[in-house]
Design an enzyme around this catalytic site. Structure first.
Site, PDB file in Angstrom:
ATOM      1  N   ARG A 159       6.747 -18.932  -1.972  1.00 22.13           N
ATOM      2  CA  ARG A 159       7.791 -17.964  -2.370  1.00 22.13           C
ATOM      3  C   ARG A 159       7.360 -17.022  -3.492  1.00 22.13           C
ATOM      4  NH1 ARG A 159      10.452 -22.669  -1.696  1.00 22.13           N
ATOM      5  NH2 ARG A 159      11.561 -22.834   0.299  1.00 22.13           N
ATOM      6  N   LYS A 200       5.191  -2.432  -3.419  1.00 25.54           N
ATOM      7  CA  LYS A 200       5.506  -2.546  -1.985  1.00 25.54           C
ATOM      8  C   LYS A 200       4.350  -3.234  -1.283  1.00 25.54           C
ATOM      9  CE  LYS A 200       8.333   1.538  -1.041  1.00 25.54           C
ATOM     10  NZ  LYS A 200       8.376   2.729  -0.153  1.00 25.54           N
ATOM     11  N   GLU A 248      -2.797  12.841  -2.065  1.00 23.52           N
ATOM     12  CA  GLU A 248      -1.694  12.154  -2.768  1.00 23.52           C
ATOM     13  C   GLU A 248      -1.704  12.517  -4.257  1.00 23.52           C
ATOM     14  OE1 GLU A 248       0.600  10.372  -1.120  1.00 23.52           O
ATOM     15  OE2 GLU A 248      -0.376   9.692   0.731  1.00 23.52           O
ATOM     16  N   LYS A 308       3.706   7.938 -10.834  1.00 24.19           N
ATOM     17  CA  LYS A 308       4.257   6.951  -9.903  1.00 24.19           C
ATOM     18  C   LYS A 308       4.982   5.856 -10.679  1.00 24.19           C
ATOM     19  CE  LYS A 308       3.987   4.148  -5.897  1.00 24.19           C
ATOM     20  NZ  LYS A 308       3.392   3.818  -4.614  1.00 24.19           N
ATOM     21  N   GLU A 331      13.729   1.938  -4.166  1.00 25.92           N
ATOM     22  CA  GLU A 331      13.883   3.144  -3.363  1.00 25.92           C
ATOM     23  C   GLU A 331      15.321   3.398  -2.938  1.00 25.92           C
ATOM     24  OE1 GLU A 331      10.675   3.855  -0.651  1.00 25.92           O
ATOM     25  OE2 GLU A 331      11.623   5.645   0.152  1.00 25.92           O
ATOM     26  N   ARG A 366      12.903   7.485  -5.942  1.00 22.58           N
ATOM     27  CA  ARG A 366      11.597   7.098  -5.392  1.00 22.58           C
ATOM     28  C   ARG A 366      11.298   7.843  -4.093  1.00 22.58           C
ATOM     29  NH1 ARG A 366       8.949   1.009  -5.466  1.00 22.58           N
ATOM     30  NH2 ARG A 366       7.008   1.582  -4.452  1.00 22.58           N
ATOM     31  N   ASN A 384       7.908  10.777  -1.145  1.00 24.66           N
ATOM     32  CA  ASN A 384       7.666  11.085   0.266  1.00 24.66           C
ATOM     33  C   ASN A 384       7.507  12.575   0.533  1.00 24.66           C
ATOM     34  OD1 ASN A 384       7.684   8.429   1.268  1.00 24.66           O
ATOM     35  ND2 ASN A 384       9.907   8.382   1.074  1.00 24.66           N
ATOM     36  N   HIS A 386       5.700  13.847   3.533  1.00 25.04           N
ATOM     37  CA  HIS A 386       5.541  12.695   4.422  1.00 25.04           C
ATOM     38  C   HIS A 386       6.424  12.746   5.669  1.00 25.04           C
ATOM     39  CE1 HIS A 386       3.130  11.155   1.181  1.00 25.04           C
ATOM     40  NE2 HIS A 386       2.895  10.017   1.805  1.00 25.04           N
ATOM     41  N   HIS A 420       4.209  12.067   8.644  1.00 29.48           N
ATOM     42  CA  HIS A 420       4.373  10.915   9.543  1.00 29.48           C
ATOM     43  C   HIS A 420       4.554  11.379  10.987  1.00 29.48           C
ATOM     44  CE1 HIS A 420       5.820   8.230   6.003  1.00 29.48           C
ATOM     45  NE2 HIS A 420       4.536   8.079   6.209  1.00 29.48           N
ATOM     46  N   HIS A 475      -4.013   9.719   7.217  1.00 24.09           N
ATOM     47  CA  HIS A 475      -2.729   9.832   6.519  1.00 24.09           C
ATOM     48  C   HIS A 475      -2.732  10.940   5.462  1.00 24.09           C
ATOM     49  CE1 HIS A 475       1.031   8.658   4.646  1.00 24.09           C
ATOM     50  NE2 HIS A 475       0.406   8.606   3.483  1.00 24.09           N
TER      51      HIS A 475
HETATM   52  P1  NAD Z   1      -8.061   1.384   4.018  1.00 17.95           P
HETATM   53  O1  NAD Z   1      -7.674   0.238   3.216  1.00 17.95           O
HETATM   54  O2  NAD Z   1      -8.148   1.211   5.483  1.00 17.95           O
HETATM   55  O3  NAD Z   1      -9.455   1.944   3.484  1.00 17.95           O
HETATM   56  C1  NAD Z   1     -10.060   3.035   4.131  1.00 17.95           C
HETATM   57  C2  NAD Z   1     -11.499   2.731   4.539  1.00 17.95           C
HETATM   58  O4  NAD Z   1     -12.349   2.787   3.401  1.00 17.95           O
HETATM   59  C3  NAD Z   1     -11.693   1.351   5.143  1.00 17.95           C
HETATM   60  O5  NAD Z   1     -12.633   1.432   6.176  1.00 17.95           O
HETATM   61  C4  NAD Z   1     -12.280   0.562   3.974  1.00 17.95           C
HETATM   62  O6  NAD Z   1     -13.047  -0.530   4.412  1.00 17.95           O
HETATM   63  C5  NAD Z   1     -13.118   1.594   3.301  1.00 17.95           C
HETATM   64  N1  NAD Z   1     -13.357   1.408   1.877  1.00 17.95           N
HETATM   65  C6  NAD Z   1     -12.458   1.040   0.945  1.00 17.95           C
HETATM   66  N2  NAD Z   1     -12.995   1.128  -0.283  1.00 17.95           N
HETATM   67  C7  NAD Z   1     -14.268   1.538  -0.132  1.00 17.95           C
HETATM   68  C8  NAD Z   1     -15.332   1.822  -1.034  1.00 17.95           C
HETATM   69  N3  NAD Z   1     -15.154   1.762  -2.364  1.00 17.95           N
HETATM   70  N4  NAD Z   1     -16.520   2.207  -0.523  1.00 17.95           N
HETATM   71  C9  NAD Z   1     -16.682   2.325   0.815  1.00 17.95           C
HETATM   72  N5  NAD Z   1     -15.708   2.092   1.718  1.00 17.95           N
HETATM   73  C10 NAD Z   1     -14.517   1.705   1.243  1.00 17.95           C
HETATM   74  O7  NAD Z   1      -7.070   2.641   3.798  1.00 17.95           O
HETATM   75  P2  NAD Z   1      -6.338   3.233   2.520  1.00 17.95           P
HETATM   76  O8  NAD Z   1      -6.251   4.680   2.783  1.00 17.95           O
HETATM   77  O9  NAD Z   1      -6.911   2.761   1.245  1.00 17.95           O
HETATM   78  O10 NAD Z   1      -4.878   2.601   2.622  1.00 17.95           O
HETATM   79  C11 NAD Z   1      -4.026   2.872   3.711  1.00 17.95           C
HETATM   80  C12 NAD Z   1      -2.967   1.804   3.787  1.00 17.95           C
HETATM   81  O11 NAD Z   1      -2.203   1.824   2.588  1.00 17.95           O
HETATM   82  C13 NAD Z   1      -1.992   1.975   4.926  1.00 17.95           C
HETATM   83  O12 NAD Z   1      -1.853   0.744   5.599  1.00 17.95           O
HETATM   84  C14 NAD Z   1      -0.699   2.351   4.249  1.00 17.95           C
HETATM   85  O13 NAD Z   1       0.442   1.884   4.937  1.00 17.95           O
HETATM   86  C15 NAD Z   1      -0.843   1.681   2.909  1.00 17.95           C
HETATM   87  N6  NAD Z   1      -0.044   2.280   1.838  1.00 17.95           N
HETATM   88  C16 NAD Z   1       0.757   1.464   1.109  1.00 17.95           C
HETATM   89  C17 NAD Z   1       1.512   1.971   0.073  1.00 17.95           C
HETATM   90  C18 NAD Z   1       2.353   1.050  -0.756  1.00 17.95           C
HETATM   91  O14 NAD Z   1       3.146   1.530  -1.568  1.00 17.95           O
HETATM   92  N7  NAD Z   1       2.202  -0.233  -0.620  1.00 17.95           N
HETATM   93  C19 NAD Z   1       1.460   3.326  -0.234  1.00 17.95           C
HETATM   94  C20 NAD Z   1       0.633   4.141   0.520  1.00 17.95           C
HETATM   95  C21 NAD Z   1      -0.122   3.608   1.559  1.00 17.95           C
HETATM   96 ZN    ZN Z   2       1.230   8.758   1.528  1.00 17.49          ZN
END
Ligand code: NAD
Ligand code: ZN
Length: 358
Positions: free
Chosen positions: A119, A141, A183, A225, A235, A239, A243, A246, A250, A263
């Protein structure tokens, strides 16, 4: 350091070489069990650095590593199941800690595993993409995807601490770096006109991945942020401003062919469209929308709708957006640089018009 307030406050540390600083990384650790979660791209690059640092600082700790396949496709309930199984195999107790070393995929899944194991146990975020440093690692999140849609199963679970080591961004693919910069521009657009000016003056330094410029961009983004999330952790209102770009973004992501925009790229196009929509509705000046477009373009980001996307199909997607409410289309609109607002009932004609002229 940026402090994030609220019921469970935490600090975001930013700087080159942090992942090798065992004392800093181990400071939030309460118990003797650590699960390091990473992915198949990041683990070979940085897992040893983190493991060695933690072991040097805390030789008494039992540390296991769980590695996901890289990419969004791994952010599933099955991946989550494997992560909690790894916690069980470790014998993790209530004072165990999950360290999430990777991009947003690793951060979201590891954070969700930490939210659910017994939990809720501690999670320390070690973001390695720019997007994760400025966005997903901050704000609490966590989620995994379902076949029915992205991020449909998740929880609010703030991290215990965040360490953003700018030096790891040197190995990040260019396209991923630029996606994170989209972003970063977003924070300037919605909250800080001065930051937009600063960004315009540091495009080369950021694209060259200079540590000082990156650290400044990350710190200013995280401060925005953090302030917004602190005022609206679940949210219910403000918050939603995060978006900006977005709703369009999206829809583009959902509607395009499989190998289309990522993205951040889709959000870049979405911000240009949202700014133009605001100009069309008389909220922002055409010249400001144009300046935002030019800034994104100078960062190497797309600012036009990809060919072949049907405006009507995009509007239909926007109606299905999970953040949409009943009735009209809901958008984060723009009152010019540094100011955004939520508009609940945007006329569909205006949206179609903007899409048709993009
Ligand atoms: P990701 O985690 O897939 O990373 C992108 C790519 O870069 C992957 O292939 C990864 O292996 C590679 N990588 C990461 N760090 C590296 C480094 N230092 N050197 C070389 N390669 C590296 O994608 P992302 O863009 O980081 O994250 C996208 C995800 O985040 C989505 O699932 C999205 O829903 C989520 N997200 C969450 C929130 C939240 O508030 N929780 C906000 C925005 C996005
Ligand atoms: Zn985004």
């Amino acid at each position: 350091h940026i402090e994030v307030g609220g019921d469970a406050p935490y600090a975001i540390a930013i700087g080159a070489g942090l992942l090798a600083d065992g004392d800093a990384l181990a400071a939030p650790l309460r118990g003797r069990h650590v699960l390091l979660v990473s992915d198949s791209h990041v683990a070979p690059l940085y897992a040893d650095v983190v493991r060695d640092a933690l072991r040097r600082a805390r030789p008494d700790v039992r540390l296991d590593t769980f590695v996901l396949p890289a990419g969004e496709a791994a952010k599933t309930l099955a991946g989550f199941g494997d992560a909690v199984a790894a916690l069980a195999a470790l014998g993790a107790t209530r004072d165990a800690c999950v360290y999430a070393l990777g991009g947003g995929v690793v951060g979201d899944l590891a954070g969700f595993a930490a939210a659910c194991w017994m939990r809720g146990i501690d999670c320390v975020q070690l973001p390695t993409t720019l997007l994760a440093m400025v966005d997903s690692s901050v704000g609490g999140k966590t989620a995994v995807d379902l076949p029915a849609g992205k991020n449909l199963v998740g929880a609010f679970h703030p991290p215990r601490a965040v360490f953003a080591d700018t030096s790891v961004l040197r190995t990040l693919p260019d396209r991923e770096l630029r996606a994170g910069l989209a972003e970063v521009v977003k924070y300037g657009a919605i909250a800080d006109a001065g930051f937009l000016d600063w960004l315009a003056g540091h495009i080369g330094a950021l694209l060259e991945r200079e540590d000082a410029a990156l650290a400044e961009a990350i710190a200013r983004s995280c401060a925005h942020k953090a302030a917004i999330v602190e005022r609206d952790p679940f949210e219910r209102g403000e918050r939603a401003l995060l978006n900006f770009g977005h709703t369009f973004g999206h829809a583009i992501e959902a509607e395009q062919a499989y190998d289309g925009l990522n993205h951040g790229e889709a959000v870049a196009v979405g911000m240009v469209l949202a700014a133009r929509l605001a100009a069309r509705l008389g909220l922002a000046a055409d010249a400001d929308a144009e300046a935002l477009r030019r800034l994104l373009e100078r960062f190497g980001l797309p600012a036009r709708l990809p060919h072949g996307l049907d405006p009507r199909a995009l509007v239909a997607r926007m109606r299905l957006d999970k953040k949409a409410v009943a009735g009209g289309l809901r958008f984060v609109l723009w009152d010019g640089p540094g100011r955004a607002c939520v508009a609940a009932d945007v006329p569909e004609d205006a949206v179609l018009d903007v899409l048709r002229t993009a």
